[in-house]
Design an enzyme around this catalytic site. Structure first.
Site, short mmCIF file in Angstrom:
data_model
loop_
_atom_site.label_atom_id
_atom_site.label_comp_id
_atom_site.label_asym_id
_atom_site.label_seq_id
_atom_site.Cartn_x
_atom_site.Cartn_y
_atom_site.Cartn_z
N ASN A 23 0.82 -1.20 0.14
CA ASN A 23 -0.10 0.03 -0.06
C ASN A 23 0.88 1.15 0.01
O ASN A 23 1.73 1.47 1.10
CB ASN A 23 -0.81 0.13 1.32
CG ASN A 23 -1.72 1.21 1.42
OD1 ASN A 23 -1.33 2.19 1.23
ND2 ASN A 23 -2.99 0.86 1.49
N HIS A 26 1.12 6.17 2.05
CA HIS A 26 1.87 6.94 2.88
C HIS A 26 2.94 7.63 2.04
O HIS A 26 3.63 8.70 2.73
CB HIS A 26 2.21 6.40 4.11
CG HIS A 26 0.82 6.27 4.84
ND1 HIS A 26 -0.07 7.19 5.19
CD2 HIS A 26 0.47 5.01 5.28
CE1 HIS A 26 -1.17 6.71 5.71
NE2 HIS A 26 -0.91 5.29 5.90
N HIS A 59 -5.24 3.90 -1.62
CA HIS A 59 -6.99 4.04 -1.44
C HIS A 59 -7.21 5.49 -1.74
O HIS A 59 -6.50 6.33 -1.35
CB HIS A 59 -6.72 3.94 0.21
CG HIS A 59 -8.05 4.25 1.06
ND1 HIS A 59 -8.19 4.13 2.13
CD2 HIS A 59 -9.36 4.48 0.32
CE1 HIS A 59 -9.63 4.13 2.58
NE2 HIS A 59 -10.33 4.60 1.58
N ARG A 61 -9.28 8.30 -1.02
CA ARG A 61 -10.32 8.65 -0.32
C ARG A 61 -11.12 9.95 -0.65
O ARG A 61 -10.90 10.47 -1.58
CB ARG A 61 -9.58 8.93 1.09
CG ARG A 61 -8.95 7.69 1.83
CD ARG A 61 -8.15 8.31 3.23
NE ARG A 61 -9.41 8.43 3.98
CZ ARG A 61 -9.77 7.52 5.09
NH1 ARG A 61 -8.77 6.75 5.36
NH2 ARG A 61 -10.64 7.67 6.05
N ARG A 65 -6.74 12.74 0.84
CA ARG A 65 -5.66 13.30 1.69
C ARG A 65 -4.28 12.60 1.34
O ARG A 65 -3.22 13.24 1.56
CB ARG A 65 -6.08 12.87 3.05
CG ARG A 65 -5.79 11.53 3.40
CD ARG A 65 -6.19 11.31 4.90
NE ARG A 65 -7.44 11.36 5.45
CZ ARG A 65 -8.10 10.90 6.50
NH1 ARG A 65 -7.34 10.19 7.24
NH2 ARG A 65 -9.39 11.33 6.47
N GLU A 86 -8.59 0.44 -2.98
CA GLU A 86 -9.39 0.66 -1.76
C GLU A 86 -10.29 1.81 -1.98
O GLU A 86 -9.87 2.95 -2.61
CB GLU A 86 -8.57 0.96 -0.82
CG GLU A 86 -7.86 -0.48 -0.03
CD GLU A 86 -6.89 0.02 0.88
OE1 GLU A 86 -7.29 0.91 1.95
OE2 GLU A 86 -6.21 -0.90 1.31
N THR A 117 -8.37 3.75 8.40
CA THR A 117 -9.63 2.93 8.22
C THR A 117 -9.79 2.14 9.69
O THR A 117 -9.09 1.53 10.01
CB THR A 117 -9.49 1.81 7.11
OG1 THR A 117 -9.17 2.44 5.87
CG2 THR A 117 -11.02 1.12 6.77
N GLU A 167 -11.15 -9.28 3.30
CA GLU A 167 -9.83 -8.95 3.69
C GLU A 167 -10.28 -8.50 5.07
O GLU A 167 -11.05 -7.83 5.26
CB GLU A 167 -9.31 -7.62 2.88
CG GLU A 167 -7.89 -7.38 3.84
CD GLU A 167 -7.12 -6.04 2.95
OE1 GLU A 167 -7.28 -5.98 1.88
OE2 GLU A 167 -6.35 -5.40 3.50
N HIS A 210 -3.87 -4.30 7.63
CA HIS A 210 -3.70 -3.21 8.67
C HIS A 210 -2.89 -3.49 9.65
O HIS A 210 -3.36 -4.19 10.57
CB HIS A 210 -5.40 -2.91 9.06
CG HIS A 210 -5.33 -1.50 9.27
ND1 HIS A 210 -4.79 -0.75 10.26
CD2 HIS A 210 -5.98 -0.47 8.44
CE1 HIS A 210 -5.24 0.36 10.39
NE2 HIS A 210 -5.82 0.76 9.13
N1 PXP Z 1 -6.03 -2.97 3.87
C1 PXP Z 1 -6.82 -2.14 4.10
C2 PXP Z 1 -8.23 -2.29 3.48
C3 PXP Z 1 -6.55 -0.80 4.49
O1 PXP Z 1 -7.66 0.06 4.40
C4 PXP Z 1 -5.22 -0.36 4.89
C5 PXP Z 1 -4.79 1.04 5.42
O2 PXP Z 1 -5.18 1.98 4.15
C6 PXP Z 1 -4.36 -1.32 4.73
C7 PXP Z 1 -4.52 -2.88 4.28
C8 PXP Z 1 -2.79 -1.22 5.09
O3 PXP Z 1 -2.67 -0.86 6.42
P1 PXP Z 1 -1.33 -0.37 7.09
O4 PXP Z 1 -1.11 0.87 6.15
O5 PXP Z 1 -1.66 -0.12 8.38
O6 PXP Z 1 -0.35 -1.51 6.70
#
Ligand code: PXP
Length: 267
Positions: A23, A26, A59, A61, A65, A86, A117, A167, A210
């Protein structure tokens, strides 16, 4: 791994290999902090794939952001691996997904004021809202997954919606481990382990994500029912420590080169 043990992540012919989705949200968070183009999340995605990621997750959003619409367009155009978008189950996001046609879409709950999330979808209560979104994305060839808590009722509701994948939100397990709440961690782990079996028996593909780090990813990868992990925040944070020395070394070198050029009359 000692002799006689099987490799739960695959390789012994009895269990499916486990995919890693990175992901990149960030990286975009960091870029947006200055409003420019650096660091570029699409370049980060390509680097992640070169290093062994199987998919990229982003993601989009409602408040944009981190990931923006043009990031999604570039990821679709430039990535050679599957993109997992996402998204909230809103008409705006559905329209974007149907136009962009990512490989996969993970439906997540979204609250504007949350930092990340915070929980899974309530698929039981939201059946009527989710049903047309799951159906339309599926009809467009997008593999849908539903981000849910590892709870029997939610898993069964996801199955009734004919979502091909789910998931598990494993944040509560990761948080309990981090906080040293061992009883909570144990209970969360049992829900994940048992939920994964229930889901696979119902024919669902099981993913998790997550809050995962190296240790929790290693632990959860041992569950043979889980075929994909999506990991972002920890990896991007840890990359700072993995890469900071090299970046400082390169900056030192650039400055020394500039100073040397000036001393030889080059500036
Ligand atoms: N899966 C989903 C559905 C999420 O919403 C997120 C966070 O955006 C992640 C995975 C990844 O989580 P993390 O950034 O904490 O590794």
């Amino acid at each position: 791994m000692s002799a006689g043990q099987t490799n739960p992540a695959g390789g012994d012919g009895r269990t499916a290999p486990i995919r890693l989705g990175i992901n990149i949200d960030h990286v975009a968070t960091l870029r947006n902090a200055r409003g420019g183009a650096h660091p570029d999340p699409v370049s980060a995605a390509k680097l992640a794939v070169e290093a062994g990621a199987d998919n990229i997750t982003a993601h989009l959003r409602e408040d944009r952001r981190h990931i923006r619409d043009d990031d999604i367009a570039r990821l679709i155009a430039e990535l050679e691996c599957p993109l997992n978008l996402e998204m909230a189950a809103t008409s705006e996001m559905q329209e974007i997904a149907l136009k962009a046609k990512p490989h996969a879409a993970c439906l997540v709950p979204e609250k504007r004021e949350e930092r990340t999330t915070e929980g899974g979808l309530d698929v039981v209560a939201q059946h009527n809202v989710l049903a047309p979104v799951v159906a339309e994305l599926g009809a467009a060839g997008i593999r849908v997954s539903l981000f849910i808590a590892a709870e029997r009722l939610q898993i069964e509701a996801a199955s009734r919606l004919r979502s091909p994948a789910i998931e598990f939100h494993v944040g509560p397990w990761c948080d309990a481990l981090t906080d040293g709440r061992n009883d909570d961690a144990k209970a969360e782990w049992h829900s994940i382990r048992d939920g994964a079996r229930i889901a696979r028996d119902l024919g669902l593909e099981v993913h998790a994500g997550h809050g995962l780090n190296y240790a929790t990813a290693e632990t959860i990868a041992a569950l043979p029912e889980i075929v994909e992990l999506n990991i972002g925040h920890f990896i991007v944070g840890d990359a700072v420590f993995g890469g900071l020395s090299e970046s400082v070394r390169r900056m030192r070198e650039a400055m020394s080169k500039g100073r040397a050029a000036n001393m030889s009359g080059g500036a």
